[in-house]
Design a protein around this motif. Sequence first.
Motif, mmCIF file in Angstrom:
data_model
loop_
_atom_site.group_PDB
_atom_site.id
_atom_site.type_symbol
_atom_site.label_atom_id
_atom_site.label_comp_id
_atom_site.label_asym_id
_atom_site.label_seq_id
_atom_site.Cartn_x
_atom_site.Cartn_y
_atom_site.Cartn_z
ATOM 1 N N GLN A 168 0.812 -1.227 0.000
ATOM 2 C CA GLN A 168 0.000 0.000 0.000
ATOM 3 C C GLN A 168 0.839 1.268 0.000
ATOM 4 O O GLN A 168 0.374 2.325 -0.384
ATOM 5 C CB GLN A 168 -0.908 0.023 1.234
ATOM 6 C CG GLN A 168 -2.137 -0.839 1.112
ATOM 7 C CD GLN A 168 -3.007 -0.746 2.363
ATOM 8 O OE1 GLN A 168 -2.601 -0.189 3.375
ATOM 9 N NE2 GLN A 168 -4.202 -1.322 2.278
ATOM 10 N N PRO A 170 4.094 1.993 -1.517
ATOM 11 C CA PRO A 170 5.289 1.718 -2.308
ATOM 12 C C PRO A 170 6.308 2.863 -2.258
ATOM 13 O O PRO A 170 7.507 2.626 -2.405
ATOM 14 C CB PRO A 170 4.736 1.530 -3.718
ATOM 15 C CG PRO A 170 3.418 2.222 -3.723
ATOM 16 C CD PRO A 170 2.884 2.057 -2.335
ATOM 17 N N TYR A 171 5.859 4.096 -2.032
ATOM 18 C CA TYR A 171 6.801 5.221 -1.988
ATOM 19 C C TYR A 171 7.775 5.073 -0.827
ATOM 20 O O TYR A 171 8.960 5.328 -0.946
ATOM 21 C CB TYR A 171 6.054 6.554 -1.854
ATOM 22 C CG TYR A 171 5.471 7.073 -3.139
ATOM 23 C CD1 TYR A 171 5.188 6.234 -4.215
ATOM 24 C CD2 TYR A 171 5.202 8.430 -3.289
ATOM 25 C CE1 TYR A 171 4.644 6.722 -5.382
ATOM 26 C CE2 TYR A 171 4.661 8.933 -4.468
ATOM 27 C CZ TYR A 171 4.372 8.083 -5.503
ATOM 28 O OH TYR A 171 3.839 8.583 -6.652
ATOM 29 N N ARG A 173 8.645 2.267 0.674
ATOM 30 C CA ARG A 173 9.567 1.174 0.351
ATOM 31 C C ARG A 173 10.672 1.678 -0.558
ATOM 32 O O ARG A 173 11.860 1.443 -0.363
ATOM 33 C CB ARG A 173 8.802 0.036 -0.338
ATOM 34 C CG ARG A 173 9.729 -1.009 -0.939
ATOM 35 C CD ARG A 173 9.027 -2.033 -1.807
ATOM 36 N NE ARG A 173 8.093 -1.532 -2.797
ATOM 37 C CZ ARG A 173 8.421 -0.876 -3.902
ATOM 38 N NH1 ARG A 173 9.676 -0.631 -4.184
ATOM 39 N NH2 ARG A 173 7.475 -0.463 -4.743
ATOM 40 N N ASP A 421 1.084 10.412 2.508
ATOM 41 C CA ASP A 421 -0.143 9.823 3.074
ATOM 42 C C ASP A 421 -1.392 10.414 2.425
ATOM 43 O O ASP A 421 -2.447 10.489 3.054
ATOM 44 C CB ASP A 421 -0.190 10.110 4.581
ATOM 45 C CG ASP A 421 1.010 9.549 5.317
ATOM 46 O OD1 ASP A 421 1.044 8.323 5.532
ATOM 47 O OD2 ASP A 421 1.925 10.315 5.636
ATOM 48 N N THR A 423 -3.455 9.430 0.229
ATOM 49 C CA THR A 423 -4.651 8.604 0.049
ATOM 50 C C THR A 423 -5.594 8.784 1.236
ATOM 51 O O THR A 423 -6.810 8.752 1.078
ATOM 52 C CB THR A 423 -4.296 7.108 -0.085
ATOM 53 O OG1 THR A 423 -3.301 6.792 0.878
ATOM 54 C CG2 THR A 423 -3.766 6.785 -1.463
ATOM 55 N N TYR B 171 -1.305 11.747 -5.741
ATOM 56 C CA TYR B 171 -0.919 12.469 -4.531
ATOM 57 C C TYR B 171 -0.918 13.972 -4.778
ATOM 58 O O TYR B 171 -1.341 14.757 -3.940
ATOM 59 C CB TYR B 171 0.471 12.037 -4.064
ATOM 60 C CG TYR B 171 0.502 10.737 -3.296
ATOM 61 C CD1 TYR B 171 -0.487 9.782 -3.454
ATOM 62 C CD2 TYR B 171 1.532 10.457 -2.418
ATOM 63 C CE1 TYR B 171 -0.442 8.592 -2.756
ATOM 64 C CE2 TYR B 171 1.584 9.270 -1.706
ATOM 65 C CZ TYR B 171 0.598 8.339 -1.879
ATOM 66 O OH TYR B 171 0.654 7.165 -1.178
ATOM 67 N N MET B 422 8.580 8.835 -6.340
ATOM 68 C CA MET B 422 9.356 7.631 -6.065
ATOM 69 C C MET B 422 9.185 6.544 -7.121
ATOM 70 O O MET B 422 10.038 5.668 -7.226
ATOM 71 C CB MET B 422 9.035 7.095 -4.666
ATOM 72 C CG MET B 422 9.484 7.989 -3.524
ATOM 73 S SD MET B 422 11.186 8.639 -3.632
ATOM 74 C CE MET B 422 12.154 7.121 -3.628
ATOM 75 N N ASP B 426 12.016 3.976 -8.350
ATOM 76 C CA ASP B 426 11.770 2.541 -8.451
ATOM 77 C C ASP B 426 12.243 2.002 -9.796
ATOM 78 O O ASP B 426 12.910 0.981 -9.883
ATOM 79 C CB ASP B 426 10.264 2.245 -8.339
ATOM 80 C CG ASP B 426 9.864 1.905 -6.924
ATOM 81 O OD1 ASP B 426 10.760 1.804 -6.061
ATOM 82 O OD2 ASP B 426 8.655 1.758 -6.681
#
Lengths: 454, 454
Positions: A168, A170-171, A173, A421, A423, B171, B422, B426
């Motif tokens: 949920q 991925p940024y 990570r 954050d 979302t 976002y 990001m 990736d």
Amino acid sequence: MDKQKRFFLTENEIPTRWYNIVADMKNKPLPMLNPKTKKPITLDEMTVIFNRACSEQELNTTDAWIEIPEEVRELYKNYRSTPLVRAYGLEKALDTPAHIYFKNESVSPIGSHKLNSALAQAYYCKKEGVTNITTETGAGQWGTALSYAAKAFGLELAVYMVKVSYHQKPYRRSIMQTFGAQVIASPSMSTRAGKDILTVNPNYQGSLGTAISEAVELATQTPNCKYVLGSVLNHVTLHQTVIGLEAEKQMEMAGEYPDVVIGCFGGGSNFGGISFPFMRHNLLEGKNIEFLAAEPASCPKLTRGIFQYDFGDEAGYTPMMPMFTLGHDFQPAHIHAGGLRYHGAGTIVSQLLKDGLMKGVDIPQLESFKAATLFAQTEGIIPAPESAHAIATAIREANKAKEEGKQKNILFCLSGHGLIDMTAYDQYNAGDLTNYELPDEVIKANVDKLEKLI
Amino acid sequence: MDKQKRFFLTENEIPTRWYNIVADMKNKPLPMLNPKTKKPITLDEMTVIFNRACSEQELNTTDAWIEIPEEVRELYKNYRSTPLVRAYGLEKALDTPAHIYFKNESVSPIGSHKLNSALAQAYYCKKEGVTNITTETGAGQWGTALSYAAKAFGLELAVYMVKVSYHQKPYRRSIMQTFGAQVIASPSMSTRAGKDILTVNPNYQGSLGTAISEAVELATQTPNCKYVLGSVLNHVTLHQTVIGLEAEKQMEMAGEYPDVVIGCFGGGSNFGGISFPFMRHNLLEGKNIEFLAAEPASCPKLTRGIFQYDFGDEAGYTPMMPMFTLGHDFQPAHIHAGGLRYHGAGTIVSQLLKDGLMKGVDIPQLESFKAATLFAQTEGIIPAPESAHAIATAIREANKAKEEGKQKNILFCLSGHGLIDMTAYDQYNAGDLTNYELPDEVIKANVDKLEKLI
């Protein structure tokens, strides 16, 4: 143009020592216990998992001031001092006589206060010859901070990231990977703990408890490897006191002093970080500053939990800690403030709460996002959903001051920004978020299961 | 501990005037032309679309200093001065004798330098009785900045966001909405221009050119509504000179002076913002500072374009501008530095480049991400893909200094952070990014089509 908005310290004024409040507490926190022997945890037991310096800090009840190593201060200078900001925009919108200040930890390069302890812990590991470290992360703020800290000190880092967050968020990570960390979705096949779960339930999406188990297991089975934690423990909060120590000097620059100090509350490190340096004056000089820890109404360990020995993790691998708790297998609702979804409070804060030296405040999710949106629109900064709880509490206090017609100085910690954050804000804007009611029976059923040691 | 890393100005030292380099240029930029009459654009023609104050600034060739309104300075104080940072970590990793400084605009609450002009333009609109403003945004940095600025001055804002970005960058859309802006995926059914496209091609994913057309159309057909632009034009760059003016004072605090000043280059506002205040000393005092504009190798208007009158937008709605251009219908490759995917350079920069007062540098995409990753790991900040081009250029200069065994002071502008980009990192980390070759014939075919006015 004569109203100064932001206050900075020069690099020479950045604190050189952290503040260890335990030394000044009349009633010390009860000791952590070895769950097998029910005896207090020893330094040697701690160092099996943690580095020695942090283990010593964890158990230090006598030294009020701990030197910040020069190498850590050198890296603090990359982003510290963080600004103390007078929130004129928010004050105006609230039409309050209160003066509202916030300590803006969101300007740290990784976006939150977590870096303050990550740099310290990575430094101590490096100094003791550790080459590899492990940790777990939920929403990813802590893992992000430690990834940069590990790179800064040349350590290899493995982060066990709760699987549902791994997909949920991925940024987060990706930021960790860009800093050079190994990020493993937990549960994984890389540990016994992970394998045991996956063989039974291949689609399990993970939990913080499982991720801790994996990280600890890897640390204990890898040469020169230690485990590192991002909140709850005393030494983590110790490192965060740099926030409050700076804020105290900056409030002096502003020519004011806080009547109330506010932090959001998950494990306690950001709350303790902003509060303890001010609370020192209540303990030693009889000052009367008020301290408010803002927790989610759906995870109300401070306001509705019981004081009891409990485990720090869901699976029961950690020492037993004397804490305000909802029970270590309490399952908090899936609010967006992931960093506040923790069942217990650290031992220091629990003792302070028990002794009436601070208060808990519970904030429903919708109130937190309403506050966050007003803050964004008046101060220009999108706050992290966690920090929004501190903002909501500050707004309550400012409104109270207005009702009472009293001037009052309010200080809160903006622990992080919410740019990753969004979302959560989307769902709030679309009217898709709710509060979560938590019946007394649920809490009671959970805590009644706890073994009574005290 | 004696090496200072970050330099701040006090709020009283924040510049009170912007610098208008045109007044000091021996060869003024050629005028913008009305495409129908081929005569220079007049103030009245400009004010059909833009507010009067910005239109006057756009055409001002005589006043070197323009007062920053107090209301704008008041909001600058929310995040300015931004820090000037000595990049010790990067220097060490490069083992270079060069001293590398960067001006960190990424700490603005919206994450980039764009706010410097957004606040100014929103202020002037408000002051002139405008109630509604429109703009377009591609990647979303500009739209984000203007959303906050509009809210700060109580204006209603409609942002036409290129449809592909609207879906790929949720976002950014969400941040704009949280600040209170209307965000419309472009093309839309809300304008004639949008309807015309959608009836022919319902699945068209949009372009900056279409979004501009929609925003301009809405502005001209709405009472009390003006259109606002985020780069390319003179008045936008004027507002950005606050960056370089601060940096000059901060370099003085550091006791050094730059030998080379670097900015990434899309429309030119961030490059002009950091450069022009320093270039002033080349123009007036015969100093010999070097200025490097870092553009993507796949969109090389400065290094491989021609100097020619051309339109500012794809569809040809804007005045004709004398610019280094690849042709207004040039389709840049889909690199991640969305803010640099623009076919032409503003009129000031184009004249300066023609006169040899600055240079273009082209950076392949992979080099930009390699530089960005090194910067992230050594300085702790994830840079925007756009800013990565400035970093790559600074690294080239630092390596050159090492080869030549020369100490040299390098200053670049970190225009924004990459926390919301990001996915690009990736793809880089996964080895999925490529450079894009751009054959001479493609450029020639494009620019040969341009009508020759000069």
